[in-house]
Design an enzyme around this catalytic site. Structure first.
Site, PDB file in Angstrom:
ATOM      1  N   ASP A 119      38.858 -13.947  15.666  1.00  0.00           N
ATOM      2  CA  ASP A 119      38.376 -14.801  14.581  1.00  0.00           C
ATOM      3  C   ASP A 119      38.159 -14.030  13.285  1.00  0.00           C
ATOM      4  O   ASP A 119      38.215 -12.801  13.260  1.00  0.00           O
ATOM      5  CB  ASP A 119      37.085 -15.524  15.015  1.00  0.00           C
ATOM      6  CG  ASP A 119      36.100 -14.636  15.772  1.00  0.00           C
ATOM      7  OD1 ASP A 119      36.254 -13.401  15.717  1.00  0.00           O
ATOM      8  OD2 ASP A 119      35.184 -15.165  16.404  1.00  0.00           O
TER       9      ASP A 119
ATOM     10  N   ASN B  99      24.353 -19.217  22.169  1.00  0.00           N
ATOM     11  CA  ASN B  99      24.525 -20.648  22.462  1.00  0.00           C
ATOM     12  C   ASN B  99      25.760 -20.895  23.338  1.00  0.00           C
ATOM     13  O   ASN B  99      26.210 -22.029  23.466  1.00  0.00           O
ATOM     14  CB  ASN B  99      24.620 -21.457  21.152  1.00  0.00           C
ATOM     15  CG  ASN B  99      25.862 -21.101  20.336  1.00  0.00           C
ATOM     16  OD1 ASN B  99      26.628 -20.221  20.720  1.00  0.00           O
ATOM     17  ND2 ASN B  99      26.051 -21.775  19.217  1.00  0.00           N
TER      18      ASN B  99
ATOM     19  N   HIS C 244      28.786 -19.755  22.806  1.00  0.00           N
ATOM     20  CA  HIS C 244      30.093 -19.792  22.135  1.00  0.00           C
ATOM     21  C   HIS C 244      30.941 -18.574  22.512  1.00  0.00           C
ATOM     22  O   HIS C 244      30.423 -17.530  22.900  1.00  0.00           O
ATOM     23  CB  HIS C 244      29.953 -19.956  20.619  1.00  0.00           C
ATOM     24  CG  HIS C 244      29.487 -18.761  19.860  1.00  0.00           C
ATOM     25  ND1 HIS C 244      28.715 -18.845  18.728  1.00  0.00           N
ATOM     26  CD2 HIS C 244      29.688 -17.428  20.044  1.00  0.00           C
ATOM     27  CE1 HIS C 244      28.489 -17.640  18.261  1.00  0.00           C
ATOM     28  NE2 HIS C 244      29.061 -16.760  19.032  1.00  0.00           N
TER      29      HIS C 244
ATOM     30  N   GLU D 159      32.242 -23.228  19.051  1.00  0.00           N
ATOM     31  CA  GLU D 159      30.844 -23.602  19.213  1.00  0.00           C
ATOM     32  C   GLU D 159      30.734 -24.712  20.261  1.00  0.00           C
ATOM     33  O   GLU D 159      31.746 -25.321  20.630  1.00  0.00           O
ATOM     34  CB  GLU D 159      30.292 -24.078  17.862  1.00  0.00           C
ATOM     35  CG  GLU D 159      30.359 -23.023  16.756  1.00  0.00           C
ATOM     36  CD  GLU D 159      29.283 -21.927  16.875  1.00  0.00           C
ATOM     37  OE1 GLU D 159      28.680 -21.781  17.956  1.00  0.00           O
ATOM     38  OE2 GLU D 159      29.069 -21.211  15.880  1.00  0.00           O
TER      39      GLU D 159
HETATM   40  C1  F6R Z   1      33.309 -12.374  17.544  1.00  0.00           C
HETATM   41  C2  F6R Z   1      33.123 -13.324  18.642  1.00  0.00           C
HETATM   42  C3  F6R Z   1      31.775 -13.902  18.916  1.00  0.00           C
HETATM   43  C4  F6R Z   1      30.822 -12.856  19.483  1.00  0.00           C
HETATM   44  C5  F6R Z   1      29.468 -13.468  19.803  1.00  0.00           C
HETATM   45  C6  F6R Z   1      28.472 -12.426  20.252  1.00  0.00           C
HETATM   46  O1  F6R Z   1      34.660 -11.992  17.431  1.00  0.00           O
HETATM   47  O2  F6R Z   1      34.054 -13.649  19.288  1.00  0.00           O
HETATM   48  O3  F6R Z   1      31.900 -14.949  19.837  1.00  0.00           O
HETATM   49  O4  F6R Z   1      31.377 -12.293  20.645  1.00  0.00           O
HETATM   50  O5  F6R Z   1      28.964 -14.121  18.670  1.00  0.00           O
HETATM   51  O6  F6R Z   1      28.196 -11.575  19.192  1.00  0.00           O
HETATM   52  P1  F6R Z   1      27.376 -10.222  19.387  1.00  0.00           P
HETATM   53  O7  F6R Z   1      28.239  -9.323  20.202  1.00  0.00           O
HETATM   54  O8  F6R Z   1      27.184  -9.717  17.990  1.00  0.00           O
HETATM   55  O9  F6R Z   1      26.120 -10.591  20.070  1.00  0.00           O
END
Ligand code: F6R
Length: 247
Positions: free
Chosen positions: A68, A137, A139, A144
């Site tokens: 992303d 959450n 995701h 989401e």
């Molecule tokens: C980013 C991604 C997000 C993160 C998630 C956890 O490329 O895919 O889904 O993996 O938001 O983020 P952290 O590792 O910062 O807790």
């Protein structure tokens, strides 16, 4: 069936994840590797750079696709995911920059950029192994809660939870600075990878990991839609595993 490996702490997770990825690259030097950003994989990227420096892995023939990117941020913006990847991994290993793919946050036509991204993945032969994190959450990437199981790379709105989680000072210090939209690989894009490696560390991820693995798949928890993948490995620490059903 998911394989769950529970290790003591985030450092052990980083070491195990890097060893897992390096072993896949060594078995197939032309690996098509999916990548994630965020705090969770940072240690893994550090370990991969270390394994590269010590001559234990080469990225020379590897192709990468990131999950992303924030809409509106160019690759030279310090909070863009392209910048993160350059800093944390690409500049530290022998990867060919032309073989690294992150959706462009400043494409003139973001919908076309998303369609081209899917085509580039197909043209590369699909993703062999996708490294993933999980949001509090549930995701995955910026899929989401409510994201469709058959979703593909597209422009999405970030939820308030995600904006809050990403403005806690690790990346952005003010919620106003977090972009409201992103380009993200979809659930179907991710599920088509031949193998998935999901990392989770820290107590803040415990409820999401429990929901993702122990409860029936539901759109409320996008990560749960990966449960049925035929080659899913989860490497997590004890804190993230603290709510998992005993297995
Ligand atoms: C980013 C991604 C997000 C993160 C998630 C956890 O490329 O895919 O889904 O993996 O938001 O983020 P952290 O590792 O910062 O807790």
């Amino acid at each position: 069936m998911a394989i769950v490996q529970v290790l003591k702490n985030a450092q052990e997770v980083a070491r195990a994840a890097a060893a897992f990825i390096a072993q896949r690259i060594n078995a197939n030097p032309k690996l098509v590797l999916g990548l994630a950003t965020g705090s969770t994989p940072q240690g893994t990227y550090g370990e991969l750079a270390r394994l590269h420096r010590s001559g234990n892995v080469s990225f020379a023939a590897v192709t990468t696709f990131n999950l992303d990117e924030y809409l509106g941020l160019g690759g030279d913006h310090p909070q863009s995911y392209r910048f993160f990847m350059n800093e944390n991994l690409f500049n530290k290993v022998d990867i060919d920059p032309a073989k690294t793919h992150v959706p462009s946050g400043v494409a003139r036509d973001p919908a076309a950029e998303c369609a081209n991204y899917e085509q580039a993945i197909s043209a590369a032969g699909g993703v062999d192994l996708w490294l993933l994190g999980i949001g509090q959450n549930g995701h995955v990437a910026f899929n989401e809660p409510g994201s469709a199981a058959d979703s593909r790379t597209r422009v999405v709105d970030l939820t308030e939870d995600t904006i809050a989680a990403n403005s806690d000072g690790r990346f952005f210090s003010r919620a106003e600075d977090v972009p409201r939209k992103a380009l993200t690989a979809g659930i179907a894009t991710i599920r088509e990878a031949r193998s998935l490696l999901l990392l989770a560390t820290g107590e803040k991820k415990a409820a999401a990991l429990h929901h993702a693995l122990d409860q029936p798949p539901t759109l409320d928890c996008p990560a749960s839609l990966l449960q049925a993948h035929r080659d899913l490995t989860i490497i997590c620490d004890e804190a993230a595993a603290s709510q998992l059903r005993a297995r």
